[in-house]
Scaffold this motif. Structure first.
Motif, PDB file in Angstrom:
ATOM      1  N   THR A  70       9.442  14.027  10.384  1.00 23.06           N
ATOM      2  CA  THR A  70      10.755  13.743   9.592  1.00 23.06           C
ATOM      3  C   THR A  70      10.642  13.468   8.519  1.00 23.06           C
ATOM      4  OG1 THR A  70      11.575  12.713  11.684  1.00 23.06           O
ATOM      5  CG2 THR A  70      12.747  12.237   9.675  1.00 23.06           C
ATOM      6  N   ILE A  71       9.636  12.545   7.939  1.00 27.15           N
ATOM      7  CA  ILE A  71       9.209  11.974   6.677  1.00 27.15           C
ATOM      8  C   ILE A  71       8.701  13.442   5.798  1.00 27.15           C
ATOM      9  CG2 ILE A  71       7.726  10.891   5.118  1.00 27.15           C
ATOM     10  CD1 ILE A  71       7.599   8.594   7.154  1.00 27.15           C
ATOM     11  N   SER A  72       7.788  14.119   6.581  1.00 29.53           N
ATOM     12  CA  SER A  72       7.306  15.465   5.957  1.00 29.53           C
ATOM     13  C   SER A  72       8.344  16.556   5.594  1.00 29.53           C
ATOM     14  CB  SER A  72       6.293  15.967   6.570  1.00 29.53           C
ATOM     15  OG  SER A  72       6.017  17.350   6.418  1.00 29.53           O
ATOM     16  N   TYR A  73       9.186  16.678   6.393  1.00 33.54           N
ATOM     17  CA  TYR A  73      10.577  17.493   6.237  1.00 33.54           C
ATOM     18  C   TYR A  73      11.448  17.057   5.134  1.00 33.54           C
ATOM     19  CZ  TYR A  73      14.313  20.754   7.206  1.00 33.54           C
ATOM     20  OH  TYR A  73      15.128  21.677   7.090  1.00 33.54           O
ATOM     21  N   ALA A  74      11.637  15.635   5.073  1.00 35.13           N
ATOM     22  CA  ALA A  74      12.537  15.115   4.081  1.00 35.13           C
ATOM     23  C   ALA A  74      11.993  15.266   2.958  1.00 35.13           C
ATOM     24  CB  ALA A  74      12.844  13.749   4.610  1.00 35.13           C
ATOM     25  N   MET A  75      10.715  15.110   2.761  1.00 36.81           N
ATOM     26  CA  MET A  75      10.269  15.135   1.369  1.00 36.81           C
ATOM     27  C   MET A  75      10.122  16.561   0.764  1.00 36.81           C
ATOM     28  SD  MET A  75       9.384  11.976   0.512  1.00 36.81           S
ATOM     29  CE  MET A  75       8.432  12.328  -1.203  1.00 36.81           C
ATOM     30  N   ARG A  76       9.973  17.523   1.851  1.00 35.63           N
ATOM     31  CA  ARG A  76      10.089  18.948   1.273  1.00 35.63           C
ATOM     32  C   ARG A  76      11.537  19.342   0.746  1.00 35.63           C
ATOM     33  NH1 ARG A  76       8.216  22.168   5.695  1.00 35.63           N
ATOM     34  NH2 ARG A  76       7.725  20.191   6.793  1.00 35.63           N
ATOM     35  N   ASN A  77      12.251  18.912   1.741  1.00 28.84           N
ATOM     36  CA  ASN A  77      13.552  19.441   1.375  1.00 28.84           C
ATOM     37  C   ASN A  77      14.671  18.525   0.839  1.00 28.84           C
ATOM     38  OD1 ASN A  77      13.633  22.073   2.890  1.00 28.84           O
ATOM     39  ND2 ASN A  77      12.698  20.441   4.329  1.00 28.84           N
ATOM     40  N   LYS A  78      14.243  17.340   0.253  1.00 24.96           N
ATOM     41  CA  LYS A  78      15.031  16.511  -0.559  1.00 24.96           C
ATOM     42  C   LYS A  78      15.504  17.399  -1.773  1.00 24.96           C
ATOM     43  CE  LYS A  78      11.412  14.301  -3.232  1.00 24.96           C
ATOM     44  NZ  LYS A  78      10.621  15.502  -3.242  1.00 24.96           N
ATOM     45  N   ARG A  79      16.758  16.579  -2.276  1.00 27.50           N
ATOM     46  CA  ARG A  79      17.435  17.359  -3.410  1.00 27.50           C
ATOM     47  C   ARG A  79      16.808  16.392  -4.602  1.00 27.50           C
ATOM     48  NH1 ARG A  79      23.419  18.716  -3.049  1.00 27.50           N
ATOM     49  NH2 ARG A  79      23.057  18.980  -5.252  1.00 27.50           N
ATOM     50  N   SER A  80      16.658  17.078  -5.844  1.00 29.24           N
ATOM     51  CA  SER A  80      16.159  16.691  -7.182  1.00 29.24           C
ATOM     52  C   SER A  80      17.211  15.825  -7.615  1.00 29.24           C
ATOM     53  CB  SER A  80      15.771  17.646  -8.028  1.00 29.24           C
ATOM     54  OG  SER A  80      16.680  18.526  -8.160  1.00 29.24           O
ATOM     55  N   HIS A  81      18.540  16.054  -7.537  1.00 29.26           N
ATOM     56  CA  HIS A  81      19.656  15.204  -8.021  1.00 29.26           C
ATOM     57  C   HIS A  81      20.730  15.089  -6.787  1.00 29.26           C
ATOM     58  CE1 HIS A  81      18.295  15.162 -12.121  1.00 29.26           C
ATOM     59  NE2 HIS A  81      18.148  16.505 -11.943  1.00 29.26           N
ATOM     60  N   ILE A  82      21.221  13.893  -7.004  1.00 29.37           N
ATOM     61  CA  ILE A  82      22.408  13.579  -5.962  1.00 29.37           C
ATOM     62  C   ILE A  82      23.268  14.407  -5.892  1.00 29.37           C
ATOM     63  CG2 ILE A  82      23.713  11.890  -7.340  1.00 29.37           C
ATOM     64  CD1 ILE A  82      23.460  10.229  -4.786  1.00 29.37           C
ATOM     65  N   GLY A  83      24.062  14.898  -4.893  1.00 32.11           N
ATOM     66  CA  GLY A  83      25.061  15.919  -4.931  1.00 32.11           C
ATOM     67  C   GLY A  83      26.275  15.351  -5.347  1.00 32.11           C
ATOM     68  N   ASP A  84      27.179  16.352  -5.355  1.00 31.31           N
ATOM     69  CA  ASP A  84      28.608  16.009  -5.649  1.00 31.31           C
ATOM     70  C   ASP A  84      29.376  16.586  -4.752  1.00 31.31           C
ATOM     71  OD1 ASP A  84      31.095  15.230  -6.845  1.00 31.31           O
ATOM     72  OD2 ASP A  84      31.180  17.116  -7.946  1.00 31.31           O
ATOM     73  N   PRO A  85      30.086  15.725  -3.538  1.00 32.25           N
ATOM     74  CA  PRO A  85      29.756  14.352  -3.340  1.00 32.25           C
ATOM     75  C   PRO A  85      28.440  13.962  -2.717  1.00 32.25           C
ATOM     76  CG  PRO A  85      30.911  15.334  -1.488  1.00 32.25           C
ATOM     77  CD  PRO A  85      30.743  16.376  -2.400  1.00 32.25           C
ATOM     78  N   PRO A  86      28.117  12.838  -2.935  1.00 31.27           N
ATOM     79  CA  PRO A  86      26.952  12.180  -2.409  1.00 31.27           C
ATOM     80  C   PRO A  86      26.785  12.257  -0.837  1.00 31.27           C
ATOM     81  CG  PRO A  86      27.773  10.447  -3.695  1.00 31.27           C
ATOM     82  CD  PRO A  86      28.807  11.733  -3.735  1.00 31.27           C
ATOM     83  N   ARG A  87      25.525  12.573  -0.263  1.00 32.90           N
ATOM     84  CA  ARG A  87      25.801  12.693   1.416  1.00 32.90           C
ATOM     85  C   ARG A  87      24.572  12.307   1.869  1.00 32.90           C
ATOM     86  NH1 ARG A  87      28.144  18.334   3.426  1.00 32.90           N
ATOM     87  NH2 ARG A  87      28.923  16.821   5.139  1.00 32.90           N
TER      88      ARG A  87
END
Lengths: 144, 331
Positions: B198-215
């Motif tokens: 989970t952590i590995s997948y999240a770290m690879r796929n996280k966004r660089s900036h918060i989205g509009d709207p934040p989710r």
């Protein structure tokens, strides 16, 4: 009884400290924040920068409360400084919480806030507007 | 100063999207990024470089398979490129070399261990197994940094020991001195493959900036499904508010450590939460606000917090109160 007195005094002092902030003091505090405060250097660790960002956000929060209390009767420079610091915090706050803090002003004193945002550089203004609107959307529709 | 390892022949399967570099310089601003190698690509290892300071490797590959249609900016079959390999986040899966039909394979070459073997050996602390035809450790290990001279061997052994220690501290359960040392059920959760995935997948796929709207909650659910921490068929799918994660995850068999008498008083702030725990916050100012949720990526204040975006430390987080630290003990 002792507990009650202690509680009363602590609440009294808390309310006194929040009341103490005036528009001028708030403005001076906002003016004191700069880009350099959020730079990670040898003397300034990430944790220190994080704490500084928290302090900035708290100041914005207090200033928003102040504007609400003054019913929008604050100088334009005050609002401009507030949005400048709000954009500044984006640098070290991935959640960009300052946008969320400005939502009450956006709802109640939109023209005043818009005027202040117009003084920001175009990109910053766009980012801040998006973030405020995003926060409003999040409040209504959730984030799941 | 990187240490040049010898030529190796081995297959490699790429598990995540990686950047291909023209040289073995992986520093920021090197400006040598060539293309993206998409997940599912395969290649052959041509060369490896070990970076003693970080314990990571540079691996030169020849791409043999790229999934999907060729696109601009993506690697093509036959491209040769350098990729960064971190044993902590192994997005490369090393496989045994496939020999062409009828081609004679040099027995010495066949016995060479691959980077994967090196890393595995270091991770498990077992050292390298002697190959049948080799009389010494160095003979059986021509790709790694073992040399026949004892001083070089000692030096490299020290390097490997360092990597081993680093891997142990980063991947092993609660670090010494941590308050979670005496709670094996917590360590078991944090050490589980699901949490790591989970952590590995999240770290690879996280966004660089918060989205509009934040989710944030949407993304945390996605990371948890991918890491198999929750059942995708569960009710968690439809929940729109992050603060409901406590209730949603309880339905999935999770416990809230903040309510559990066994852990009472142990978690005062997010830094105290164990690795992999799902942290749930409510807004202290606005009762209608959906709140916030994120996953702790490591122990103590070493760990960051990942949801839609990654936060390096628990500051700043304004108007948020921690209401849930969720783990699943039955993992």
């Amino acid at each position: 009884m002792k507990k009650f007195i202690l509680c009363f005094f602590s609440l009294f002092f808390i309310s006194l400290s929040t009341q103490a902030m005036t528009v001028v003091e708030g403005y001076k505090k906002l003016q004191s924040y700069s880009y350099k405060d959020l730079e990670v250097t040898k003397d300034q660790s990430e944790k220190v920068v994080g704490q500084k960002t928290s302090e900035m956000l708290n100041t914005i929060d207090q200033c928003v409360a102040l504007v609400m209390k003054e019913k929008g009767n604050v100088p334009a420079e005050f609002m401009e400084e507030m949005v400048r610091v709000a954009v500044l915090t984006f640098q070290n706050d991935p959640l960009e919480s300052s946008g969320e803090l400005l939502v009450p002003l956006y709802k109640q004193y939109k023209p005043l806030l818009e005027k202040a945002i117009d003084h920001l550089p175009k990109k910053s203004a766009k980012d801040l507007r998006e973030r405020i609107e995003g926060a409003i959307y999040e409040e209504i529709h959730g984030n799941g | 100063m990187p240490v040049q390892a010898q030529e190796s022949v081995g297959g490699v399967a790429i598990k995540g999207n990686l950047f291909g570099h023209s040289t073995a310089d992986f520093q920021k601003g090197a400006g040598n990024t060539e293309f993206v190698i998409p997940a599912g690509s395969e290649g052959v290892v041509l060369e490896t470089v070990f970076f003693p300071n970080t314990g990571n490797y540079g691996v030169r590959l020849r791409i043999t398979k790229v999934p999907g249609k060729p696109r601009r900016g993506l690697a093509k079959k036959g491209d040769e490129t350098w990729v960064y390999y971190s044993p902590k986040e192994p997005w490369l899966h090393f496989t045994k070399p496939k020999n062409a039909k009828g081609k004679k394979v040099d027995p010495e070459e066949e016995n060479r261990p691959e980077v994967g073997d090196i890393v595995r050996a270091v991770k498990e602390g077992t050292g390298f197994k002697k190959k049948k035809n080799s009389s010494t450790e160095a003979d059986g290990c021509s790709t790694c940094e073992f040399r026949s001279t004892s001083s070089a061997q000692d030096g490299n052994l020290k390097d490997l020991k360092k990597i081993q220690d680093k891997i142990k501290t980063s991947s092993q359960s609660a670090p010494a001195g941590s308050q979670w040392v005496n709670y094996p059920e917590v360590a078991k959760y944090s050490d589980s493959s699901e949490v790591k995935k989970t952590i590995s997948y999240a770290m690879r796929n996280k966004r660089s900036h918060i989205g509009d709207p934040p989710r944030c909650y949407h993304y945390v659910k996605r990371w948890m499904y991918r890491g198999e921490l929750v059942d995708p068929e569960g009710k968690i799918v439809n929940s729109p508010n992050a603060k409901n994660a406590v209730r949603d995850l309880k339905e999935q068999g999770y416990i809230n450590m903040m309510e559990d008498p066994r852990y009472k008083g142990l978690i005062k702030n997010p830094d105290d939460a164990p690795k992999g725990a799902v942290l749930v916050y409510r807004n202290t100012r606005n009762a209608h606000h959906p709140g916030h949720v994120e996953i702790k990526t490591d122990w103590g204040d070493n760990g960051g917090y990942v949801a839609e975006v990654y936060r390096k430390n628990n500051q700043p987080l304004i108007n948020r109160e921690l209401i849930g630290v969720m783990i699943e003990e039955s993992l």
